[in-house]
Design a protein around this motif. Sequence first.
Motif, PDB file in Angstrom:
ATOM      1  N   ALA A 143     -11.063  55.936  47.477  1.00 16.71           N
ATOM      2  CA  ALA A 143     -12.308  55.540  47.211  1.00 16.71           C
ATOM      3  C   ALA A 143     -12.750  56.666  48.468  1.00 16.71           C
ATOM      4  O   ALA A 143     -13.868  57.210  48.305  1.00 16.71           O
ATOM      5  N   ALA A 144     -12.500  58.199  48.712  1.00 14.83           N
ATOM      6  CA  ALA A 144     -12.946  58.994  49.037  1.00 14.83           C
ATOM      7  C   ALA A 144     -13.506  59.835  47.958  1.00 14.83           C
ATOM      8  O   ALA A 144     -14.964  60.063  47.548  1.00 14.83           O
ATOM      9  N   ALA A 145     -13.020  60.157  46.978  1.00 14.02           N
ATOM     10  CA  ALA A 145     -13.510  60.399  46.166  1.00 14.02           C
ATOM     11  C   ALA A 145     -14.083  60.096  45.345  1.00 14.02           C
ATOM     12  O   ALA A 145     -15.936  60.542  45.015  1.00 14.02           O
ATOM     13  N   SER A 146     -14.442  58.257  45.157  1.00 18.17           N
ATOM     14  CA  SER A 146     -15.582  57.636  44.766  1.00 18.17           C
ATOM     15  C   SER A 146     -16.947  58.371  45.325  1.00 18.17           C
ATOM     16  O   SER A 146     -17.871  58.132  45.211  1.00 18.17           O
ATOM     17  N   PHE A 147     -16.520  58.305  47.020  1.00 19.44           N
ATOM     18  CA  PHE A 147     -17.522  58.536  48.115  1.00 19.44           C
ATOM     19  C   PHE A 147     -18.618  59.415  47.863  1.00 19.44           C
ATOM     20  O   PHE A 147     -19.567  59.760  47.611  1.00 19.44           O
ATOM     21  N   GLY A 148     -17.184  60.508  47.802  1.00 20.44           N
ATOM     22  CA  GLY A 148     -17.868  61.741  47.829  1.00 20.44           C
ATOM     23  C   GLY A 148     -18.870  62.440  46.136  1.00 20.44           C
ATOM     24  O   GLY A 148     -19.976  62.828  46.514  1.00 20.44           O
ATOM     25  N   LEU A 149     -18.231  61.405  45.253  1.00 23.23           N
ATOM     26  CA  LEU A 149     -19.303  61.645  43.980  1.00 23.23           C
ATOM     27  C   LEU A 149     -20.957  60.706  43.921  1.00 23.23           C
ATOM     28  O   LEU A 149     -21.861  61.130  43.753  1.00 23.23           O
ATOM     29  N   GLY A 150     -20.454  59.538  44.497  1.00 28.35           N
ATOM     30  CA  GLY A 150     -21.427  58.467  45.078  1.00 28.35           C
ATOM     31  C   GLY A 150     -22.393  59.658  45.839  1.00 28.35           C
ATOM     32  O   GLY A 150     -23.740  59.357  45.481  1.00 28.35           O
ATOM     33  N   HIS A 151     -22.759  60.050  46.578  1.00 22.88           N
ATOM     34  CA  HIS A 151     -23.484  60.314  48.302  1.00 22.88           C
ATOM     35  C   HIS A 151     -23.696  62.068  46.983  1.00 22.88           C
ATOM     36  O   HIS A 151     -24.754  61.701  47.038  1.00 22.88           O
ATOM     37  N   ARG A 152     -22.941  62.677  45.981  1.00 19.22           N
ATOM     38  CA  ARG A 152     -23.736  63.746  45.983  1.00 19.22           C
ATOM     39  C   ARG A 152     -25.045  63.300  44.617  1.00 19.22           C
ATOM     40  O   ARG A 152     -25.922  63.991  44.791  1.00 19.22           O
ATOM     41  N   VAL A 153     -24.656  62.787  43.590  1.00 17.68           N
ATOM     42  CA  VAL A 153     -25.538  61.696  43.113  1.00 17.68           C
ATOM     43  C   VAL A 153     -26.540  60.965  43.903  1.00 17.68           C
ATOM     44  O   VAL A 153     -28.163  61.426  43.183  1.00 17.68           O
ATOM     45  N   ALA A 154     -26.667  60.533  45.272  1.00 24.78           N
ATOM     46  CA  ALA A 154     -27.972  59.931  45.815  1.00 24.78           C
ATOM     47  C   ALA A 154     -28.009  61.402  45.915  1.00 24.78           C
ATOM     48  O   ALA A 154     -29.985  60.973  46.241  1.00 24.78           O
ATOM     49  N   ASP A 155     -27.180  61.521  46.732  1.00 20.97           N
ATOM     50  CA  ASP A 155     -28.236  63.487  47.063  1.00 20.97           C
ATOM     51  C   ASP A 155     -29.412  64.153  45.545  1.00 20.97           C
ATOM     52  O   ASP A 155     -30.405  64.724  46.230  1.00 20.97           O
ATOM     53  N   THR A 156     -28.746  64.504  44.981  1.00 22.72           N
ATOM     54  CA  THR A 156     -29.171  64.613  43.784  1.00 22.72           C
ATOM     55  C   THR A 156     -30.780  64.168  43.065  1.00 22.72           C
ATOM     56  O   THR A 156     -31.798  64.801  42.776  1.00 22.72           O
ATOM     57  N   VAL A 157     -30.493  62.589  42.976  1.00 20.10           N
ATOM     58  CA  VAL A 157     -31.395  61.859  42.265  1.00 20.10           C
ATOM     59  C   VAL A 157     -32.997  61.844  43.922  1.00 20.10           C
ATOM     60  O   VAL A 157     -33.857  61.086  43.758  1.00 20.10           O
ATOM     61  N   ARG A 158     -32.700  61.528  44.870  1.00 22.51           N
ATOM     62  CA  ARG A 158     -33.049  61.737  45.935  1.00 22.51           C
ATOM     63  C   ARG A 158     -34.041  60.645  46.431  1.00 22.51           C
ATOM     64  O   ARG A 158     -34.780  60.175  45.939  1.00 22.51           O
ATOM     65  N   ARG A 159     -33.202  59.765  46.217  1.00 22.96           N
ATOM     66  CA  ARG A 159     -33.371  58.259  46.501  1.00 22.96           C
ATOM     67  C   ARG A 159     -32.684  57.582  47.319  1.00 22.96           C
ATOM     68  O   ARG A 159     -32.656  56.441  47.153  1.00 22.96           O
ATOM     69  N   GLY A 160     -32.836  58.008  48.678  1.00 25.41           N
ATOM     70  CA  GLY A 160     -31.852  58.182  50.028  1.00 25.41           C
ATOM     71  C   GLY A 160     -30.860  58.281  50.174  1.00 25.41           C
ATOM     72  O   GLY A 160     -29.957  59.244  49.376  1.00 25.41           O
ATOM     73  N   GLU A 161     -30.445  57.588  51.005  1.00 28.93           N
ATOM     74  CA  GLU A 161     -28.184  57.839  51.570  1.00 28.93           C
ATOM     75  C   GLU A 161     -28.251  56.946  50.732  1.00 28.93           C
ATOM     76  O   GLU A 161     -27.456  56.167  50.540  1.00 28.93           O
ATOM     77  N   PHE A 162     -26.390  57.298  50.559  1.00 34.87           N
ATOM     78  CA  PHE A 162     -25.827  56.221  49.606  1.00 34.87           C
ATOM     79  C   PHE A 162     -25.229  55.032  51.023  1.00 34.87           C
ATOM     80  O   PHE A 162     -25.155  55.269  51.794  1.00 34.87           O
ATOM     81  N   ARG A 163     -25.327  53.609  50.491  1.00 36.00           N
ATOM     82  CA  ARG A 163     -25.200  53.172  50.973  1.00 36.00           C
ATOM     83  C   ARG A 163     -23.341  51.523  49.953  1.00 36.00           C
ATOM     84  O   ARG A 163     -23.150  51.580  51.006  1.00 36.00           O
TER      85      ARG A 163
END
Length: 167
Positions: free
Chosen positions: A50-70
Motif C-alpha cells: 500500500a505504501a508503494a502504491s501510495f508513493g507511486l500515486g502521489h508522484r503521478v498526481a504531483d507530476t500531472v498537477r491535477r490536485g492531491e492524491f485521493r
Amino acid sequence: MDADAVMGTELRGLRRRRPDVTGTVLAGTDGLLISSDLPSTDATHLAALAAASFGLGHRVADTVRRGEFRESVLRTTAGCVVTYPAGRTALLTLVTASSTQDLEALHEEARAVAHRAGSLWDTRLRGSTVAAPAPDAHAPLAVRTPMATLPTQLRRSSRPTWRRPPI
C-alpha cells in the motif's frame, strides 16, 4: 481508551457497517503496519504494498498537477483493494468483495474513517519524542555524485581487486 484500541475500533466498525469490506489495514506511509483487521492475508505485506502504491500515486498526481492524491483503486476479478491517505503519515487500505456495487458510498465512508484514524495517529506521533518528518514531495528521487568530484582516496582503483580463481 488508548490510541491502538480506538484505531482498531474504527477498522472493525467500518467492516461491520460495510459487509462488502473483508479486511482493513492502517499503515504508515513508510510501509510499516500500524493496525489491522485483515483475517486472510499477511497484513505486513499489504502495508508495504500500500505504501508503494501510495508513493507511486502521489508522484503521478504531483507530476500531472491535477490536485492531491485521493485514493488508489485496484480492481480484481474477486473484488478490489482501495488505499486512502490517512492524516500526514498513514494510509488506510481496504480489501473488498466482488459485490461492491456502490464504490462512491464506500469512498465517502472510508475517507471519514481515514480522516479520524489519521488524525489520531498524527496526534500520537506529535506526542512521541521522535516524530517522523513529512517527506518533501518535490525532492529528487535520487542524487548522484559525479566521480570527478569525489576525493581521490574514495575513487575506485583502475586495477580489479578480484580475480577469477584458476580452474
